[in-house]
Design an enzyme around this catalytic site. Structure first.
Site, short mmCIF file in Angstrom:
data_model
loop_
_atom_site.label_atom_id
_atom_site.label_comp_id
_atom_site.label_asym_id
_atom_site.label_seq_id
_atom_site.Cartn_x
_atom_site.Cartn_y
_atom_site.Cartn_z
N ILE A 93 0.83 -1.20 0.00
CA ILE A 93 0.00 0.00 0.00
C ILE A 93 0.87 1.26 0.00
O ILE A 93 0.47 2.31 -0.50
CB ILE A 93 -0.96 -0.02 1.21
CG1 ILE A 93 -1.99 -1.14 1.05
CG2 ILE A 93 -1.69 1.32 1.37
CD1 ILE A 93 -2.92 -1.31 2.23
N SER A 94 2.07 1.16 0.54
CA SER A 94 2.97 2.30 0.67
C SER A 94 3.59 2.67 -0.68
O SER A 94 4.27 1.86 -1.30
CB SER A 94 4.07 1.97 1.67
OG SER A 94 5.16 2.85 1.55
N ALA A 95 3.39 3.93 -1.10
CA ALA A 95 3.97 4.37 -2.37
C ALA A 95 5.50 4.33 -2.36
O ALA A 95 6.10 3.82 -3.30
CB ALA A 95 3.46 5.78 -2.70
#
Length: 214
Positions: free
Chosen positions: A10-12
């Site tokens: 989920i973390s860019a």
């Protein structure tokens, strides 16, 4: 032994490190750290990274975090050619400038919009935040004027970093129709190794934000 990359899809920034590894062509062993389950606070992970953030790279005992630093390190150590992170000082300086642009302007403006929606109960995006991001996208659009990629004619780790950041806000539904160069670049980005995997993580992130918006 392949480097270990502690990652949360989920973390860019975490997706940016994975994209960089794929473009560079270095196999990494992915270790998922679920931030929602607070796994970053596990004692075993804090021993590796006291700042307890992802992505974190462990390359045979050498540990580094911050996605763009990881991308630079992997490119320097494992890169098979001079294009992904040029050794020429001026070309490298342009790539670095684009990386710093992402870390200090683009991603912080995306985070300023999305994190209050996810964590603080905010249900609408303030006009000032919209203006700040669109101004920043205007700079990116200028970088791409006359260039195929964000740092020139070759794909670099600046593209993987910026793609990971930008894809997150696009999956929230951001309108970029006024930025024709960015639209063109995004079509070219579909050829980047790991593009679909990054998009999947961005879609998950976008869905979390959208469900809390009015």
């Amino acid at each position: 032994m392949s480097p270990k990359l502690y990652h949360f899809p989920i973390s860019a920034p975490s997706r940016g490190a994975v994209l960089a590894a794929k473009v560079i062509g270095v196999p990494v062993e992915i270790k998922i750290i679920d931030l929602i389950k607070k796994e970053q606070y596990n004692e075993s992970f804090i021993k590796i990274n006291p700042q307890h953030c992802v992505p974190t790279l462990d390359d045979d005992g050498f540990v580094i975090w911050e996605s763009r630093a990881i991308a630079c390190y992997l490119a320097d150590k494992y890169g098979k050619n001079d294009e992904i992170y040029p050794k020429d000082l001026q070309r490298r300086a342009i790539v670095n400038q684009r990386l710093y642009f992402d870390s200090s302007f683009l991603y912080p403006r995306i985070r300023a919009i999305c994190y209050p929606i996810i964590y603080d109960g905010v249900t609408e995006i303030k006009n000032k935040l919209k203006e700040d991001l669109n101004t920043t996208l205007g700079f990116l659009n200028q970088f791409l004027e006359g260039n195929k990629w964000v740092a020139g004619e070759h794909l670099t780790i600046a593209d993987t970093s910026i793609l990971a950041s930008l894809s997150s806000i696009l999956e929230v539904g951001w309108d970029i129709s006024q930025f024709s160069n960015i639209e063109r670049w995004l079509k070219d980005c579909a050829s980047i190794p790991g593009y679909e995997e990054n998009l999947e993580g961005a879609k998950t992130f976008g869905s979390i934000v959208k469900k809390n918006l009015k």
